[in-house]
Each structure stands twice: as C-alpha cells, then as structure tokens.
Design a protein around this motif. Sequence first.
Motif, PDB file in Angstrom:
ATOM      1  N   UNK A 380       0.836  -1.209   0.000  1.00 52.18           N
ATOM      2  CA  UNK A 380       0.000   0.000   0.000  1.00 52.18           C
ATOM      3  C   UNK A 380       0.866   1.251   0.000  1.00 52.18           C
ATOM      4  N   UNK A 381       0.885   1.948  -1.125  1.00 55.85           N
ATOM      5  CA  UNK A 381       1.628   3.212  -1.242  1.00 55.85           C
ATOM      6  C   UNK A 381       0.686   4.393  -1.493  1.00 55.85           C
ATOM      7  N   UNK A 382      -0.588   4.187  -1.287  1.00 55.28           N
ATOM      8  CA  UNK A 382      -1.584   5.198  -1.632  1.00 55.28           C
ATOM      9  C   UNK A 382      -1.359   6.508  -0.886  1.00 55.28           C
ATOM     10  N   UNK A 383      -0.814   6.425   0.321  1.00 58.30           N
ATOM     11  CA  UNK A 383      -0.598   7.640   1.105  1.00 58.30           C
ATOM     12  C   UNK A 383       0.437   8.580   0.535  1.00 58.30           C
ATOM     13  N   UNK A 384       1.263   8.095  -0.401  1.00 59.39           N
ATOM     14  CA  UNK A 384       2.322   8.934  -0.984  1.00 59.39           C
ATOM     15  C   UNK A 384       1.761   9.725  -2.161  1.00 59.39           C
ATOM     16  N   UNK A 385       0.759  10.532  -1.888  1.00 60.44           N
ATOM     17  CA  UNK A 385       0.018  11.214  -2.954  1.00 60.44           C
ATOM     18  C   UNK A 385       0.845  12.251  -3.696  1.00 60.44           C
ATOM     19  N   UNK A 386       1.926  12.747  -3.081  1.00 61.05           N
ATOM     20  CA  UNK A 386       2.740  13.787  -3.719  1.00 61.05           C
ATOM     21  C   UNK A 386       4.018  13.232  -4.344  1.00 61.05           C
ATOM     22  N   UNK A 387       4.174  11.906  -4.360  1.00 56.82           N
ATOM     23  CA  UNK A 387       5.407  11.318  -4.880  1.00 56.82           C
ATOM     24  C   UNK A 387       5.567  11.620  -6.372  1.00 56.82           C
ATOM     25  N   UNK A 388       6.725  12.205  -6.717  1.00 50.69           N
ATOM     26  CA  UNK A 388       7.030  12.558  -8.112  1.00 50.69           C
ATOM     27  C   UNK A 388       8.051  11.617  -8.725  1.00 50.69           C
ATOM     28  N   UNK A 389       8.980  11.109  -7.905  1.00 51.25           N
ATOM     29  CA  UNK A 389      10.055  10.266  -8.433  1.00 51.25           C
ATOM     30  C   UNK A 389      10.245   9.061  -7.526  1.00 51.25           C
ATOM     31  N   UNK A 390      10.234   7.884  -8.121  1.00 52.25           N
ATOM     32  CA  UNK A 390      10.529   6.638  -7.419  1.00 52.25           C
ATOM     33  C   UNK A 390      11.761   6.020  -8.065  1.00 52.25           C
ATOM     34  N   UNK A 391      12.838   5.908  -7.290  1.00 50.46           N
ATOM     35  CA  UNK A 391      14.113   5.399  -7.793  1.00 50.46           C
ATOM     36  C   UNK A 391      14.425   4.080  -7.101  1.00 50.46           C
ATOM     37  N   UNK A 392      14.231   2.970  -7.815  1.00 45.78           N
ATOM     38  CA  UNK A 392      14.561   1.645  -7.278  1.00 45.78           C
ATOM     39  C   UNK A 392      15.578   0.955  -8.179  1.00 45.78           C
ATOM     40  N   UNK A 393      16.324   1.729  -8.963  1.00 41.03           N
ATOM     41  CA  UNK A 393      17.234   1.147  -9.948  1.00 41.03           C
ATOM     42  C   UNK A 393      18.383   0.373  -9.300  1.00 41.03           C
ATOM     43  N   UNK A 394      18.685   0.654  -8.025  1.00 41.85           N
ATOM     44  CA  UNK A 394      19.756  -0.073  -7.338  1.00 41.85           C
ATOM     45  C   UNK A 394      19.181  -1.069  -6.335  1.00 41.85           C
ATOM     46  N   UNK A 395      18.052  -1.673  -6.684  1.00 42.96           N
ATOM     47  CA  UNK A 395      17.431  -2.692  -5.858  1.00 42.96           C
ATOM     48  C   UNK A 395      17.261  -3.960  -6.699  1.00 42.96           C
ATOM     49  N   UNK A 396      16.649  -4.993  -6.102  1.00 40.97           N
ATOM     50  CA  UNK A 396      16.339  -6.226  -6.841  1.00 40.97           C
ATOM     51  C   UNK A 396      14.844  -6.387  -7.027  1.00 40.97           C
ATOM     52  N   UNK A 397      14.127  -5.307  -6.988  1.00 44.21           N
ATOM     53  CA  UNK A 397      12.678  -5.344  -7.155  1.00 44.21           C
ATOM     54  C   UNK A 397      12.346  -5.621  -8.622  1.00 44.21           C
ATOM     55  N   UNK A 398      11.514  -6.621  -8.849  1.00 40.14           N
ATOM     56  CA  UNK A 398      11.157  -6.975 -10.228  1.00 40.14           C
ATOM     57  C   UNK A 398       9.691  -6.727 -10.520  1.00 40.14           C
ATOM     58  N   UNK A 399       8.946  -6.231  -9.515  1.00 38.34           N
ATOM     59  CA  UNK A 399       7.507  -6.066  -9.684  1.00 38.34           C
ATOM     60  C   UNK A 399       7.029  -4.994  -8.709  1.00 38.34           C
ATOM     61  N   UNK A 400       6.165  -4.077  -9.156  1.00 40.68           N
ATOM     62  CA  UNK A 400       5.665  -3.001  -8.303  1.00 40.68           C
ATOM     63  C   UNK A 400       4.264  -3.319  -7.799  1.00 40.68           C
ATOM     64  N   UNK A 401       3.924  -2.835  -6.595  1.00 35.96           N
ATOM     65  CA  UNK A 401       2.567  -3.063  -6.078  1.00 35.96           C
ATOM     66  C   UNK A 401       1.526  -2.337  -6.924  1.00 35.96           C
ATOM     67  N   UNK A 402       0.321  -2.867  -6.931  1.00 35.28           N
ATOM     68  CA  UNK A 402      -0.762  -2.311  -7.733  1.00 35.28           C
ATOM     69  C   UNK A 402      -1.077  -0.870  -7.330  1.00 35.28           C
ATOM     70  N   UNK A 403      -0.814  -0.527  -6.078  1.00 35.60           N
ATOM     71  CA  UNK A 403      -1.154   0.814  -5.580  1.00 35.60           C
ATOM     72  C   UNK A 403      -0.358   1.912  -6.257  1.00 35.60           C
ATOM     73  N   UNK A 404       0.696   1.554  -7.021  1.00 38.73           N
ATOM     74  CA  UNK A 404       1.487   2.562  -7.728  1.00 38.73           C
ATOM     75  C   UNK A 404       0.618   3.315  -8.727  1.00 38.73           C
ATOM     76  N   UNK A 405      -0.461   2.690  -9.177  1.00 36.71           N
ATOM     77  CA  UNK A 405      -1.344   3.320 -10.167  1.00 36.71           C
ATOM     78  C   UNK A 405      -2.146   4.468  -9.565  1.00 36.71           C
ATOM     79  N   UNK A 406      -2.195   4.553  -8.243  1.00 43.10           N
ATOM     80  CA  UNK A 406      -2.963   5.605  -7.576  1.00 43.10           C
ATOM     81  C   UNK A 406      -2.152   6.875  -7.372  1.00 43.10           C
ATOM     82  N   UNK A 407      -0.865   6.816  -7.681  1.00 49.96           N
ATOM     83  CA  UNK A 407       0.018   7.976  -7.463  1.00 49.96           C
ATOM     84  C   UNK A 407      -0.041   8.871  -8.695  1.00 49.96           C
ATOM     85  N   UNK A 408      -0.997   9.763  -8.731  1.00 51.80           N
ATOM     86  CA  UNK A 408      -1.277  10.575  -9.920  1.00 51.80           C
ATOM     87  C   UNK A 408      -0.235  11.647 -10.185  1.00 51.80           C
TER      88      UNK A 408
END
Length: 625
Positions: A380-408
């Motif tokens: 659940x990332x819905x609370x991050x309503x003001x997020x402009x940049x998400x940088x996970x390029x130095x991680x091993x994440x291969x899939x994002x949570x569905x809630x990313x679609x709510x970050x307008x």
Amino acid sequence: MGIVDSKGHLYLKEDPEVWIKNNPASRLALVTSFRLNLENGVEEIAESIGELTHLIHLVFRWCRSLKRVPNAITRLHKLEHLLFHSCSRLEELPANIGNLVSLTHLQLSHCEDIKFLPNSIVNLSKLTSLTLCHCVSLVELPANIGQLASLTHLKLSSCRNIKSLLMSVANLPNLTSLSLSSLSLSEIPYNLGDLKKSLTRLDLSYCNNIEFLPNNIANLSNLTSLSLICCNSLIELPSNLGQLKSLSYLELYYCNKIKSLPDSIKDLCSLDTLIINCCDSLTHLPINLNVLHLKLLNFCPRFLPNGLINLKYLRVNICSCSDESFVNWKDPYSLQHLAISSCFSHCNYILKVPASLNQFVNLQVLSLHYKKRFVELPANLVGLAHLCLLDIQHSSISCLPWSITKLRRLRHLMLPKDFRLETLSYELNISVIISVNERHVRKTWEELKTEIGQLPIPFGGEITNDAAQNPSIMSHPGYLWLKENPSQWIINNRNLLKLVRFLDLEYVELTDSIMQFSELTHLCLDIAADICLPDNYFVTFTRLTHLSLHFFSVGKHKSITHSLSKLSNLQTLHLHMHHSVLLANFNMPVSLKYLSLSYCNNMRPLYDSLEKLTNLKTLDLYSCV
C-alpha cells in the motif's frame, strides 16, 4: 611540447636553459604558464628560468630527482601560482621566496624531503592560499606565519610529522578555511576561537589523537562547515556547540568514542545538513533538531528523535528492526526526500522496506540503495500522494505493487535492469517517464506499453497470499514468483493453476511439471549452468507472448534457441547470455516486437535474421560483441 600555444602555455621535459637561449626575448614574453616535468636524474635547473619574467603560473610536476630550484625564480615578480607536485627529493625552497610580491597560491604536495619552509614566506603579502599535502618530513610551520595577512585558505594534509600547531595560526586575520586532516596533532590550539570573524570552514578529519575540541571553538561565529571524519580518539563535542549560529554543515564519520551529542546542538539555528556515519557508540540524538537534511548511515532509525519539524531530506540505513522504523516518528509531514539503504551489519540479508512509508504524505522523492537487499515494496503506497520520483534502480525489485497506479503525481520511475516491465499496470499514468538502469530505456509509459504488451488480469481476480499456500506468490494479478521446485507448489495449489499468467522461476530445478501452467503468457527463467532442457521445451506454451531467459551457456541449451521460432504469439524476448555465443541457426518468430540481448557474443546470426522481423519496433543490445 616546446611550443608556446595561443594561451601562453609552455610544457617541457628538460631544463629550460636551451629553449630559453634559442628563443628571442619577444617569444619569452609570450610565456605566461610554464609546466616542467623533468626526466629522472636532473637535480637542479639553470638560473636562466628567471628570464621568463611574464610568468603567472609555474608548475614543477613529477620532477622526482629535483633537489633545489634556482634563486632566479624569486625575480618572477608577476608570478601568482607556484606548484610543486611529486618532487619527492626537493629539499628546500629559495630562502628569499618572499620576494615573489604577486604570489597568491603556493602548493607543495608529495614533496617528501621538504623539512621546513623559509621564514621569508611571511613577506608574501598577497598570498591567499597555502597547501601542504603529504610533506612527510615537514615538522612545523614558520613561527611567524600569523603575519600572512592576506591568507584565506590553509590546508595541511597528511604531514604526519607535524605534531603541534602554532598558536600564531589564530592570528591570521582573514583565514576563512582551515583544513588539518591526517595530522598527528594531540590537541587544537586553545586560541582557535580568535578566528571568530573570518573562519567559515574547519576540517579536522583523520586527526586520530585529538580527544577534545577547545570550548572557545564556539566563538567562531561565522563557521559554516565542521568536518570530523575518523577522529577515533575524540570523546565528545563541546557542550556549547550550539553557539555556532552560522553552522550549516556538520559531519561525523567513524567517531567511535562519541556516545552522545550535546543538547545545545538543537540551538544551531542555521544547521542545514547533519551527517552521522558509523559512530558505533552513538545511539540517540537530541530532540528538536533544527535540521533540513539528515543522513544517518549505519545508525538505527528506531532512534530518530522527535521534533524534526523542518526536515526535508532523510538518508537512513535500515536493519533487521525495519518493521519498527519510522513508526514512532511523530513529525513526518515535512519530509520531501527519503533515501533508504541497508546497514553494513545486515548487508547480506533481505530487508523489508518499512510499511509505515504512507505517513510521509508530502514525500516527493523515494529512492532505495543496495541492490540485493530490497526485493519488494510495501503493498500500500496510496498515502504517498505527492510522490514525483521513485528510484529503485539499485534494488532487486522486479515487480511493483498495484497501488502505484494511484500515485497521480508520479512523473519519473527509475527501475533496475532486471525489472519485469510486463508487470507494470496499464492503469499507470501514461505521462510517467520510465528509465531502466543500464538498458538505455527512457520512455513515457504511453510509448513503452505499446511495445511490451499487457499482463492480462485472469478470470477470478488476484492470486494472493491468502489464496495460496506458498508465500512466494506476489500480489499482482496472475503473477507467480518461485525460488523452489514448482512441483510442490502445483500439488498444493491445483485450483490456482489456470489463474497463473506470469511465471517467474529463479534458479530452480526445472521439470515437466511446468507444462501444467497452460495459460501462461509471460515466462521468466534463470537457468543454472547444470540444467539441460528437453527439445522444443517452450513449444507447448502456445499463449506465450513474453519470454525472458537468463542462462550461462547456450551450448547446453541449443533446444531453447531452436524452438523460439515456433512461438507464433511471442512479442517480447529478452536473452541474458553471460557472454555465450549465438548459434548460427538463431531464428526468431516474425511476431516479435521487442528484442533485448545482453552479454551475447558473435552477433552475426542476429544481423542475418533481422530482415525477417518485420514487426520489430525495439532492439536493445547491452554489452554485446
């Protein structure tokens, strides 16, 4: 070399005497910058260098045999910069160097045999910068150095035989920057506070013998930067540190004996950046810190103080207690930039990104560091309503949570090179710019999604942890990630087989049981070197549109490349081959739209078949030869 360029630069590798004799005075007058790099064996140069009377810059570099410089250089009355670098046998400077009336910068670095500086140096009335680095034989500075009225920058670094600093340094009326790094000082002059009107930067890094700082350091009312790196003997900071009303930057690295910071630190009204790294004995910070940028490296976030009401930037390590991180933080609303990494003591563990991220309602930038430690984000990332940049390029994440679609307000998404782009939801804001680390991908989601296709939502909804007995299942619709033999998962979850659209297997033992995933559209395999696949292994996956293969040797997997052309619905193919050679009969289906090859050798088979790929929109080659 030996030619004066249009800017007045001259570079020679030999004594300039011959060059000076062979050129008229008019040409000598053109030389304003002279660099001399003498061959080994040249111990001194001729007095004729004094005829270059228009010199402004004079550099002796890598003159390893040079022992003395001629007194004639003191006649260079226009000289402003004099530098000696790696003149390891240079024993002394001219006694009357004070005659260089225009000199503003004097630097000696790696001049190991220099034992003293001439007293006449105090006559350099225009000298603003004096730098002495790695002059290991230098024992002390001239006693009257305080008379350098114009000096603004004094840097002493790695001059290990300087064991005390003259009190006259505090008499330098215009000194703004004082760097005393890697010296053998046991104490700082007690009158250092006399520089209260001028000093803005103080660096005491690697002064391993200093136990205390003088209390009158608090008199430095204009000090803006204080660096204490690897001060291993430093026990505490002055209790009146809060009087430094101009201090904006404070860093403490590896100060392992400091157990606490003075409470007065909260009175530093101008403090912008506080960095604490590997101070093992320091476990708590004072409350009500008035700081905008805070970096806590190898410092547990459970000990974040209350009262950080102005904090804009936080860089922090998390550890095994990450579930508790930030939970008790009462002032999260000002934070705009959060950078998370793992601490040294947990660098070999998979760590969780704290689920309490949602409280940072004004967060604009979130970044993760240390590739192998982070494998997923909170659902659940819905609370991050003001997020402009998400940088996970130095991680091993291969899939994002569905809630990313709510970050307008999300505008930039920076992904690791092995990210499964096909798992991105079509609901994602089409204007989001997506970049993939090391893969030369930088496109809007509107452009990218037309190339990679959609991961369909299967009938029956999501496969969730509650619906299955295997914790490897991710929350994305139809997405299954396994790090063990799929046979056991199939036995436990037969009712979910037809819901699986995306199968991600990582270093598992492959068997024929995988054929039971009959509805697969996306398949990702990390294939170990000792696994041999049967002929036409992929042909049974008739619905397959996306295939990603990581293997070490094509020779053991010839059947893989042979069967690719038979996948008539395949649109995306990614091959990561670990410097294996492409086979001569490397053929691909005509339906292919996106082709990505990494670490492939012998690209000729690919080039020969490209003309058949009439639907290909994107070709991505990384480290291919």
